[in-house]
Design a protein around this motif. Structure first.
Motif, PDB file in Angstrom:
ATOM      1  N   GLY A   1       9.361   3.121   0.576  1.00 52.14           N
ATOM      2  CA  GLY A   1       8.934   2.840   1.946  1.00 52.14           C
ATOM      3  C   GLY A   1       7.555   2.204   2.037  1.00 52.14           C
ATOM      4  N   MET A   2       6.795   2.202   0.934  1.00 50.85           N
ATOM      5  CA  MET A   2       5.495   1.515   0.945  1.00 50.85           C
ATOM      6  C   MET A   2       5.685  -0.010   0.948  1.00 50.85           C
ATOM      7  N   LEU A   3       6.854  -0.455   0.484  1.00 56.42           N
ATOM      8  CA  LEU A   3       7.027  -1.903   0.267  1.00 56.42           C
ATOM      9  C   LEU A   3       7.118  -2.715   1.562  1.00 56.42           C
ATOM     10  N   PRO A   4       7.987  -2.330   2.523  1.00 55.78           N
ATOM     11  CA  PRO A   4       8.086  -3.183   3.725  1.00 55.78           C
ATOM     12  C   PRO A   4       6.767  -3.294   4.481  1.00 55.78           C
ATOM     13  N   GLU A   5       5.980  -2.215   4.509  1.00 58.16           N
ATOM     14  CA  GLU A   5       4.699  -2.295   5.217  1.00 58.16           C
ATOM     15  C   GLU A   5       3.633  -2.958   4.350  1.00 58.16           C
ATOM     16  N   GLY A   6       3.675  -2.692   3.049  1.00 56.98           N
ATOM     17  CA  GLY A   6       2.723  -3.312   2.123  1.00 56.98           C
ATOM     18  C   GLY A   6       2.788  -4.836   2.252  1.00 56.98           C
ATOM     19  N   ASN A   7       3.976  -5.318   2.562  1.00 58.70           N
ATOM     20  CA  ASN A   7       4.225  -6.744   2.759  1.00 58.70           C
ATOM     21  C   ASN A   7       3.325  -7.370   3.832  1.00 58.70           C
ATOM     22  N   TRP A   8       2.808  -6.538   4.752  1.00 61.84           N
ATOM     23  CA  TRP A   8       2.004  -7.075   5.853  1.00 61.84           C
ATOM     24  C   TRP A   8       0.509  -6.782   5.711  1.00 61.84           C
ATOM     25  N   LEU A   9       0.115  -6.149   4.600  1.00 64.77           N
ATOM     26  CA  LEU A   9      -1.309  -5.786   4.465  1.00 64.77           C
ATOM     27  C   LEU A   9      -2.216  -7.014   4.505  1.00 64.77           C
ATOM     28  N   THR A  10      -1.799  -8.074   3.853  1.00 68.52           N
ATOM     29  CA  THR A  10      -2.669  -9.258   3.803  1.00 68.52           C
ATOM     30  C   THR A  10      -2.587 -10.071   5.089  1.00 68.52           C
ATOM     31  N   ARG A  11      -1.629  -9.724   5.963  1.00 71.87           N
ATOM     32  CA  ARG A  11      -1.457 -10.536   7.177  1.00 71.87           C
ATOM     33  C   ARG A  11      -1.737  -9.748   8.456  1.00 71.87           C
ATOM     34  N   ALA A  12      -2.342  -8.558   8.332  1.00 68.54           N
ATOM     35  CA  ALA A  12      -2.681  -7.786   9.529  1.00 68.54           C
ATOM     36  C   ALA A  12      -3.617  -8.637  10.386  1.00 68.54           C
ATOM     37  N   PRO A  13      -3.467  -8.597  11.727  1.00 66.28           N
ATOM     38  CA  PRO A  13      -4.210  -9.543  12.565  1.00 66.28           C
ATOM     39  C   PRO A  13      -5.690  -9.208  12.761  1.00 66.28           C
ATOM     40  N   SER A  14      -6.150  -8.035  12.345  1.00 65.97           N
ATOM     41  CA  SER A  14      -7.581  -7.745  12.477  1.00 65.97           C
ATOM     42  C   SER A  14      -7.978  -6.778  11.364  1.00 65.97           C
ATOM     43  N   LEU A  15      -9.295  -6.644  11.167  1.00 60.58           N
ATOM     44  CA  LEU A  15      -9.790  -5.722  10.128  1.00 60.58           C
ATOM     45  C   LEU A  15      -9.376  -4.290  10.460  1.00 60.58           C
ATOM     46  N   LYS A  16      -9.441  -3.959  11.761  1.00 61.73           N
ATOM     47  CA  LYS A  16      -9.086  -2.593  12.184  1.00 61.73           C
ATOM     48  C   LYS A  16      -7.619  -2.301  11.853  1.00 61.73           C
ATOM     49  N   ARG A  17      -6.730  -3.231  12.191  1.00 57.67           N
ATOM     50  CA  ARG A  17      -5.297  -3.017  11.919  1.00 57.67           C
ATOM     51  C   ARG A  17      -5.033  -2.957  10.418  1.00 57.67           C
ATOM     52  N   LYS A  18      -5.791  -3.765   9.650  1.00 62.72           N
ATOM     53  CA  LYS A  18      -5.596  -3.765   8.204  1.00 62.72           C
ATOM     54  C   LYS A  18      -6.009  -2.404   7.622  1.00 62.72           C
ATOM     55  N   ALA A  19      -7.166  -1.882   8.105  1.00 61.93           N
ATOM     56  CA  ALA A  19      -7.644  -0.596   7.582  1.00 61.93           C
ATOM     57  C   ALA A  19      -6.649   0.521   7.913  1.00 61.93           C
ATOM     58  N   ILE A  20      -6.100   0.472   9.138  1.00 59.73           N
ATOM     59  CA  ILE A  20      -5.137   1.500   9.544  1.00 59.73           C
ATOM     60  C   ILE A  20      -3.881   1.418   8.666  1.00 59.73           C
ATOM     61  N   LEU A  21      -3.397   0.195   8.471  1.00 60.95           N
ATOM     62  CA  LEU A  21      -2.150   0.023   7.706  1.00 60.95           C
ATOM     63  C   LEU A  21      -2.356   0.419   6.242  1.00 60.95           C
ATOM     64  N   LEU A  22      -3.532   0.056   5.706  1.00 54.13           N
ATOM     65  CA  LEU A  22      -3.825   0.409   4.315  1.00 54.13           C
ATOM     66  C   LEU A  22      -3.814   1.935   4.152  1.00 54.13           C
ATOM     67  N   ALA A  23      -4.453   2.627   5.119  1.00 55.47           N
ATOM     68  CA  ALA A  23      -4.497   4.097   5.045  1.00 55.47           C
ATOM     69  C   ALA A  23      -3.078   4.667   5.126  1.00 55.47           C
ATOM     70  N   LYS A  24      -2.269   4.085   5.977  1.00 59.18           N
ATOM     71  CA  LYS A  24      -0.897   4.598   6.148  1.00 59.18           C
ATOM     72  C   LYS A  24      -0.085   4.415   4.872  1.00 59.18           C
ATOM     73  N   VAL A  25      -0.170   3.209   4.294  1.00 50.14           N
ATOM     74  CA  VAL A  25       0.625   2.941   3.091  1.00 50.14           C
ATOM     75  C   VAL A  25       0.161   3.868   1.955  1.00 50.14           C
ATOM     76  N   GLN A  26      -1.155   4.102   1.868  1.00 52.41           N
ATOM     77  CA  GLN A  26      -1.657   5.040   0.846  1.00 52.41           C
ATOM     78  C   GLN A  26      -1.118   6.443   1.098  1.00 52.41           C
ATOM     79  N   ASP A  27      -1.070   6.855   2.377  1.00 55.49           N
ATOM     80  CA  ASP A  27      -0.518   8.181   2.704  1.00 55.49           C
ATOM     81  C   ASP A  27       0.908   8.306   2.184  1.00 55.49           C
ATOM     82  N   GLU A  28       1.707   7.244   2.371  1.00 58.13           N
ATOM     83  CA  GLU A  28       3.111   7.315   1.946  1.00 58.13           C
ATOM     84  C   GLU A  28       3.181   7.518   0.426  1.00 58.13           C
ATOM     85  N   GLY A  29       2.276   6.837  -0.298  1.00 56.81           N
ATOM     86  CA  GLY A  29       2.218   7.039  -1.753  1.00 56.81           C
ATOM     87  C   GLY A  29       1.915   8.499  -2.078  1.00 56.81           C
TER      88      GLY A  29
END
Ligand code: FAQ
Length: 328
Positions: free
Chosen positions: A64-92
């Motif tokens: 489940g980290m893969l479909p979201e990990g796919n968007w880490l480099t394309r998050a539309p702002s630094l805030k959204r990127k930080a949130i998504l990165l934290a979430k994907v790490q949580d799933e790990g």
């Protein structure tokens, strides 16, 4: 959390013919809502069911980290990127707690990973769907984590102690995941008409797969009856699916989005929403891993395992050096 060592030699000798007295004592403990711990006697089928469910749950977190990990480099702002990165790490992290919980049942990490890579073990069908646009990241948080919470809250009271305790932290984190997804969609629906259309498109594609996450209907769920009896599962697939629909429809209304189900309507008498027929053929095709996304997922996991070999080798060499120094 997992301080209890699995002692295969003394307290828990291999039992081939299950002793009726041990079985009765085990069932009485389960019926009294006591936790079963790693060194306690348990029927072999209970152990196997737990290894199956917990390891498949762990695989789902990791895949489940893969479909979201796919968007880490394309998050539309630094805030959204930080949130998504934290979430994907949580799933790990969730995957790791769950692998540890399964290991307390006497299986090894290598066996579990091999079962995933060879297709012997399943992972959730939901991760065989692609993430096509940014709104999909909101839909995953809102719907996929929302469904995961609905399923996992009762698992905090599952009868196997290490699994139940792992679920406590997982549920807290999933709650943050669900809210960030909803918050992302709220921003889109309050943005440009094109952004609102993206959110609707994501809901259209993720709604039915999210309902399928709860598994086959109760009358076609081979494992449910025994798992409910052993209190591994506390609620059935259909009960949880219904609760999810009832909780989620008002959230869609607040977003101003339409659930893609013409048969969805409030049932005054039953006090719940009736919903349309689920396409179970699609579910079973996703379970069998049909389609390009499933192949991509397993290829990515195999590559990650192979490319991480040097880390495992280094950790093993470091441990051997530490042991040699301690013995010197
Ligand atoms: N996908 O007899 P039942 C997450 C299989 S975590 C694939 O009803 P059971 C977090 C089932 O394994 C999501 N296979 O089985 C996150 C069985 O086959 P088997 C994962 C499925 O075990 C969010 C067969 O069908 N959560 O999303 C599915 O009693 C965002 C017959 O089914 C868990 O694993 C499915 N959807 O009930 C991460 C929760 N459904 O094994 C990243 C724990 C059923 O006999 C991003 N698991 N099957 O060969 C459970 O609660 C249960 O295992 C069920 C299935 C409810 C999933």
């Amino acid at each position: 959390m997992y301080t209890t060592e699995l002692d295969k030699s003394a307290a828990n000798p291999p039992v081939t013919i299950e002793d009726a007295g041990l079985l009765a004592a085990f069932e009485a403990r389960v019926a009294a809502d006591e936790f079963i711990e790693p060194n306690d006697w348990m029927p072999e089928a209970y152990r196997r069911t737990l290894v199956r469910q917990i390891s498949q749950h762990a695989h789902s977190e990791i895949v489940g980290m893969l479909p979201e990990g796919n968007w880490l480099t394309r998050a539309p702002s630094l805030k959204r990127k930080a949130i998504l990165l934290a979430k994907v790490q949580d799933e790990g992290g969730h995957g790791l707690y769950l692998y540890c919980a399964a290991e307390t049942l006497g299986t090894s990490r290598e066996d579990m990973i091999d079962a995933l890579h060879s297709g012997r073990a399943k992972y959730s069908t939901i991760f065989n769907y692609p993430t096509l646009n940014w709104a999909d990241i909101g839909a995953i948080g809102w719907l996929v984590d929302g469904a995961a919470i609905m399923n996992q809250v009762p698992l905090q009271r599952t009868s196997y102690g290490p699994y139940a305790r792992a679920m406590v932290r997982v549920c807290k984190e999933e709650s943050f995941h669900q809210r960030q997804g909803y918050d992302l969609l709220l921003a889109l629906v309050n943005g440009l008409p094109e952004q609102k259309a993206m959110a609707q498109d994501a809901l259209n594609r993720w709604w039915w797969p999210a309902l399928m996450m709860f598994g086959p209907p109760d009358d076609n769920s081979p494992n449910s009856a025994q798992s409910i009896r052993w209190r591994i599962k506390r609620e059935t697939n259909d009960e949880l699916r219904q609760k999810f629909v009832d909780a989620t429809v008002p959230q869609a209304e607040l977003l101003g989005l339409a659930i893609p189900d013409p048969d969805l309507r409030w049932n005054e008498e039953g006090g719940h929403y009736d919903f349309g027929a689920i396409q179970w053929d699609e579910f079973y095709a996703a379970v069998r891993g049909e389609g390009p996304t499933a192949r991509e997922r397993i290829t990515a996991r195999r590559a990650a395992w192979d490319e991480g070999a040097w880390v495992r080798d280094a950790a093993t060499a470091h441990e051997a050096k530490r042991a040699a120094l301690a013995a010197a």
